[in-house]
Structure formats: structure tokens, C-alpha cells
Design an enzyme around this catalytic site. Structure first.
Site, PDB file in Angstrom:
ATOM      1  N   GLY A  21      31.518  44.958  13.594  1.00  0.00           N
ATOM      2  CA  GLY A  21      31.327  45.396  11.918  1.00  0.00           C
ATOM      3  C   GLY A  21      31.578  44.237  11.982  1.00  0.00           C
ATOM      4  O   GLY A  21      30.305  43.417  11.850  1.00  0.00           O
ATOM      5  N   HIS A  30      21.420  47.605  21.233  1.00  0.00           N
ATOM      6  CA  HIS A  30      22.941  46.808  20.956  1.00  0.00           C
ATOM      7  C   HIS A  30      24.403  47.348  21.319  1.00  0.00           C
ATOM      8  O   HIS A  30      24.859  47.294  21.964  1.00  0.00           O
ATOM      9  CB  HIS A  30      22.842  46.517  19.220  1.00  0.00           C
ATOM     10  CG  HIS A  30      24.093  46.238  18.826  1.00  0.00           C
ATOM     11  ND1 HIS A  30      24.238  44.495  19.162  1.00  0.00           N
ATOM     12  CD2 HIS A  30      25.548  45.958  18.451  1.00  0.00           C
ATOM     13  CE1 HIS A  30      25.429  44.355  18.863  1.00  0.00           C
ATOM     14  NE2 HIS A  30      26.350  45.289  17.986  1.00  0.00           N
ATOM     15  N   ASP A  60      18.563  44.122  22.089  1.00  0.00           N
ATOM     16  CA  ASP A  60      19.099  43.906  20.785  1.00  0.00           C
ATOM     17  C   ASP A  60      18.715  42.424  20.198  1.00  0.00           C
ATOM     18  O   ASP A  60      18.584  41.268  21.040  1.00  0.00           O
ATOM     19  CB  ASP A  60      20.500  43.702  21.564  1.00  0.00           C
ATOM     20  CG  ASP A  60      21.600  43.520  19.884  1.00  0.00           C
ATOM     21  OD1 ASP A  60      21.454  44.423  18.669  1.00  0.00           O
ATOM     22  OD2 ASP A  60      22.508  42.943  20.248  1.00  0.00           O
ATOM     23  N   SER A  88      29.914  44.537  19.841  1.00  0.00           N
ATOM     24  CA  SER A  88      29.615  43.291  18.578  1.00  0.00           C
ATOM     25  C   SER A  88      30.651  42.702  18.515  1.00  0.00           C
ATOM     26  O   SER A  88      31.082  41.472  18.652  1.00  0.00           O
ATOM     27  CB  SER A  88      28.793  44.817  17.791  1.00  0.00           C
ATOM     28  OG  SER A  88      28.280  44.170  17.074  1.00  0.00           O
ATOM     29  N   TYR A  89      31.214  42.940  17.067  1.00  0.00           N
ATOM     30  CA  TYR A  89      31.670  41.946  16.480  1.00  0.00           C
ATOM     31  C   TYR A  89      33.724  42.517  16.888  1.00  0.00           C
ATOM     32  O   TYR A  89      34.102  41.177  17.488  1.00  0.00           O
ATOM     33  CB  TYR A  89      32.234  42.212  14.805  1.00  0.00           C
ATOM     34  CG  TYR A  89      33.289  40.632  14.016  1.00  0.00           C
ATOM     35  CD1 TYR A  89      32.702  39.862  13.628  1.00  0.00           C
ATOM     36  CD2 TYR A  89      34.408  41.175  13.839  1.00  0.00           C
ATOM     37  CE1 TYR A  89      33.393  39.421  12.923  1.00  0.00           C
ATOM     38  CE2 TYR A  89      35.316  40.300  13.458  1.00  0.00           C
ATOM     39  CZ  TYR A  89      34.670  39.501  13.381  1.00  0.00           C
ATOM     40  OH  TYR A  89      35.126  38.130  12.488  1.00  0.00           O
TER      41      TYR A  89
END
Length: 489
Positions: free
Chosen positions: A102, A461, A408, A198-199
Site C-alpha cells: 500500500g 502486479h 506490471d 508491492s510496498y
């Protein structure tokens, strides 16, 4: 007489255990700050968190648990978890913690019930369907909604939100683990891995470094960390930005002219590059082009429910606002359903689901969302790069694998290649295709010090959504410490 001796034995054993826990609590409290909350008020008993009445759950032969672990008694701060035992031989398999990114997105809503858990949310949130490619076939899987404010995780003190950041999240997750092991003491000695996407490309190595450092300071808090695994990970600001714009240009998302302006006016190694108006306007143009497609999956449709596709990652990480696409029939291509975020929101806001997961009584409901936009928009500046952590933990002998779905656009394969190249590690096994079921699944390269980088051909992603069987095979190789298969047997 035998009965009395047995009773005396039980009493002595109980006293010994209570003394051990008391000593460990004192040791943890000596650290102060975040560590003073380790092991507060816990009893080594997971029974209350056993999930037994989850609506529409497929029949399975393993147990799973969900509930809260308090990480700060004073502020009433607690993190929600969902834990699945391995589907077979659970007592012999490692423990893996999964984190989504996020920052502000749910590991339960994404990882557990869209990607790698045994139950996937079904159409319109009506129920669950069995995932034959669940990662709990290979490990005991622990999903955590972190930091506080994500999903069902909560705090009774609003001041906690002013302290959020990478370090805060790592400290709370570390405290969570120490207290979770009191609920599930048999897992404390297991081989332990951290994974995420991701984050979480920042969360995961930062937590791994904290575990490594804390063990050196206090062996009584030992966690048998073996390594970590990250997918399409945010890693290093400069390389991530350069890869994003180069990927957009190389995949015909932006024009030659836009890419030329960025090349001439943006130096992502410099913090002041965003003071250059030509640079910022050109980068804005990259994101403008992504408004009409899914930046997280270039070649699949967007969710067209007639309401909005501003949910989850799609409305956050790239800070691109997606508009409704009404009067279109939702489409599913290649097994990928772009509306999964919406299904998850419907499912987790059901009273019977919240009651089954021990987050509410089924009447006073919690408002669950897949991502917390407030957390995302207020997240403080993080360290510019976690590559120094990579160097430190590679040198320490941890197994580190990094993977990228190659369709992605948000944290594209080029960003990750640029970041890993910046490490300057010698290559031990050169770039080559890897296979699953006689098909090329992607390409792989290995570096000195147990670092592996692999791509997934045709994945966006969240790689396991697009390539579930390939992802499971990849995960099994990672846990085993085996190189990916490079011939089509």
C-alpha cells in the site's frame, strides 16, 4: 499414590513454565519502547481463535485461526491475523508471514483471499471457493493486517496514526510475532520466512533486519529467520521511478516525446528533481495515460461494474484516479477477475463472516475496506532505499528471492532489475528461462550470496492471481533452496 505423583508433576511443570514466561517478559521489558509490549497478558492458547463456522467455506482437512494480537496494551492497539496450518504434515513445515503493501492495504483481502490462501472470494462476495494452488500446501501461512488501521486492525488511541511509518510498522509486526508465538508456542522453533509484494518490498526487508538485529541483542527473543521473498517490490526510489517511466515508454504507453522530456529533465537520483516543472509535468503525463488502462496489469480489462474501479491498489499507489466505466459487461481474461477487490469488500463486511473470524459479535460490525486511503495519503517519507539492508542480510547468509510479473506498470520488472543491478553483486548463474510443466514461466538469474531474481511471463502486479500454479512451484523451490528448473522436463 500414582495419581498424587502425577498431580505433583503437573503442578511443578506449571510453576516452571510460569517462571520461564515471567523471566522472558522481564527480559523483553528491558528493551523499553516497543519491546516493553512484547508478551503482555498472553496465555499460550490458540483455541479461542479457531475458525469453525466460516460461511461457505470449502471442506478442508487442516485447521485455521483468526483473531487479534495486542501489540500495545496502553493504547489498545491490536493487529488482526488469519493463520492457516499447512494442508499436510503441518508439524514438519516452516512458518511464513505474508504482508501486503500500500502502505495501507490488507494482507487478508489480497494475499489470503485473492492470491495464495486456500480460500478465494467468489463472485460478488457471495462466498469462498477452494484454491488448489494455495501456498499452505508447502508451509504454514500467517497473514497479517498491518499497520494498525488496515483492515480489521485497530487502535483505541488516535495518536497512534500520527506515528505511522516504516519503522513503526516493523516494530509492531515484531511485537505481534513475539506475542503470537505465545498463542502458538509450537511454532517458535520453526524455520521462519517473510514474504510479500508491492510496498511490502520495504516492509519485508525492514522487518527481516529488525529480527536479525534483535536476535543479536537478546537471544531469548530468537526467531529462526531463514530468508525472505518479495514480488514486484518497491525497493529504491531512484531505480523504481526510472524503471516506471522506461517501462511505460518501452511498452508504448507514452510517446517518444514524453520519454525524451523525462530523460532530459528528470534525475531521479536527486531529491530536487521534482522542483523541475518539465520533469513533473512529463511524469504526470505517464500517469495520465494509465487512467484508461490498469497500471497493475497492462493487458487485462479494468473492473467495469458500473460503480467505480477506485478500490485497492488501483486508487492508491500510483495516485491515479480511475473513473467509472458504466454500461460495460465485466470481463474475465486468462483466469484474472479485475473485480476481486469489490468481492472482498462485500465478503468481509458480512455480519456472519465477521463473527466467524472473531472480529465482531455479528451485530456491532467493523467497517472493513481493502485499503485505507488515509494511511496511504499520510504515510511519511520512507528511507530512499532498502538496498543497504539487502547487502547486510545477503552477507549474513539469508536466502533472498525477488520476483516480478512482467506486465506490471506500477513496480515494473525494469525497476527491480535496476535496483538489483545497483547492488553490484557477482552473477553466479546467468540469465536463462525457467519452466513449469514444460512451459517457459519466465527468466531467472542468480547472484552471489543466495540472492535470486526471477520474472513471471504474462503476470501483473499480484503475480499469484495471474500465474497460480507457477507461483506455487516457485514458492516450493524457494523454501527448498533449490534453483528453479531450467529445462522443460
Amino acid at each position: 499414590m500414582g495419581f498424587e505423583l502425577k498431580m505433583v508433576g503437573f503442578i511443578v511443570l506449571a510453576l516452571i513454565l510460569s517462571v520461564i514466561l515471567a523471566v522472558e517478559h522481564v527480559e523483553a521489558a528491558r528493551h523499553g519502547g516497543a519491546w516493553s509490549h512484547v508478551r503482555e497478558g498472553y496465555v499460550a492458547n490458540e483455541v479461542n481463535d479457531l475458525v469453525t463456522e466460516l460461511p461457505s467455506q470449502p471442506v478442508v482437512g487442516f485447521k485455521h485461526y483468526a483473531g487479534y494480537v495486542t501489540v500495545n496494551e496502553k493504547n489498545g492497539r491490536a493487529l488482526f491475523y488469519w493463520f492457516y496450518e499447512a494442508s499436510n504434515l503441518a508439524e514438519k513445515k516452516p512458518l511464513v508471514l505474508w504482508l501486503n503493501g500500500g502502505p495501507g492495504c490488507s494482507s487478508v483481502g489480497y494475499g489470503a483471499t485473492q492470491e495464495i490462501g486456500p480460500f478465494i472470494v467468489d463472485t460478488n462476495g457471495s462466498g469462498l471457493k477452494f484454491n488448489p494452488y494455495s501456498w499452505n500446501r508447502e508451509a504454514n501461512m500467517l497473514f497479517l493486517e498491518s499497520p494498525v488501521g488496515v483492515g480489521f486492525s485497530y487502535t483505541n488511541s488516535s495518536t497512534d496514526f500520527s506515528h505511522l511509518g516504516d519503522e513503526f510498522a516493523a516494530n509492531d509486526t515484531y511485537t505481534f510475532l513475539q506475542n503470537w508465538f505465545l498463542k502458538f508456542p509450537s511454532y517458535r522453533s520453526r524455520s521462519f520466512y517473510i514474504a510479500g509484494e508491492s510496498y511490502a518490498g520495504r516492509y519485508v526487508p525492514e522487518l527481516a533486519e529488525l529480527i536479525y538485529d534483535m536476535h543479536k541483542q537478546n537471544p531469548s527473543l530468537y526467531i529462526d529467520l531463514k530468508g525472505f521473498l518479495v514480488g514486484n517490490p518497491e525497493t529504491s526510489n531512484a531505480e523504481d521511478w526510472q524503471g516506471l517511466v522506461d517501462y511505460a515508454w518501452s511498452h508504448a504507453v507514452v510517446s517518444d516525446e514524453t520519454h525524451k522530456i523525462i530523460s532530459e529533465n528528470c534525475n531521479f537520483q536527486r531529491d530536487d528533481t521534482w522542483d523541475n516543472e518539465k520533469c513533473t509535468h512529463a511524469v504526470d503525463e505517464v500517469f495520465n495515460q494509465y487512467k484508461v488502462i490498469d497500471i497493475y496489469s497492462l493487458y487485462t480489462p479494468v473492473c467495469a461494474t458500473g460503480t467505480s474501479i477506485e478500490s485497492g491498489y488501483k486508487s492508491m499507489q500510483a495516485q491515479v484516479m480511475f473513473k467509472p466505466r458504466s454500461k460495460m459487461v465485466p470481463r474475465i481474461m486468462g483466469g484474472y477477475d479485475p473485480c476481486l477487490d469489490n468481492y472482498a469488500k462485500t465478503f468481509y463486511n458480512r455480519p456472519d463472516v465477521q463473527k466467524a473470524l472473531h472480529v465482531s459479535d455479528g451485530h456491532q460490525l467493523k467497517n472493513w475496506s481493502i485499503c485505507n486511503n488515509t494511511i496511504f495519503s499520510s504515510w511519511p517519507e520512507s528511507r530512499p532505499s532498502v538496498l543497504p539492508i539487502y547487502k547486510k542480510l545477503v552477507a549474513a547468509g539469508l536466502r533472498i528471492w525477488v520476483y516480478s510479473g512482467d506486465t506490471d506498470g506500477r513496480v515494473p520488472v525494469l525497476s527491480t532489475r535496476y535496483s538489483l543491478n545497483a547492488l553490484g553483486l557477482p552473477i553466479t548463474k546467468a540469465w536463462r528461462p525457467w519452466y513449469t510443466q514444460k512451459e517457459v514461466s519466465g527468466w531467472v538469474q542468480e547472484y552471489e550470496g543466495s540472492l535470486t531474481f526471477a520474472t513471471f511471463r504474462g503476470a501483473g502486479h499480484a503475480v499469484p492471481i495471474f500465474k497460480p500454479s507457477e507461483s506455487l512451484a516457485f514458492f516450493a523451490s524457494f523454501l527448498a533452496g533449490n534453483s528453479l528448473p531450467t529445462n522443460p522436463l
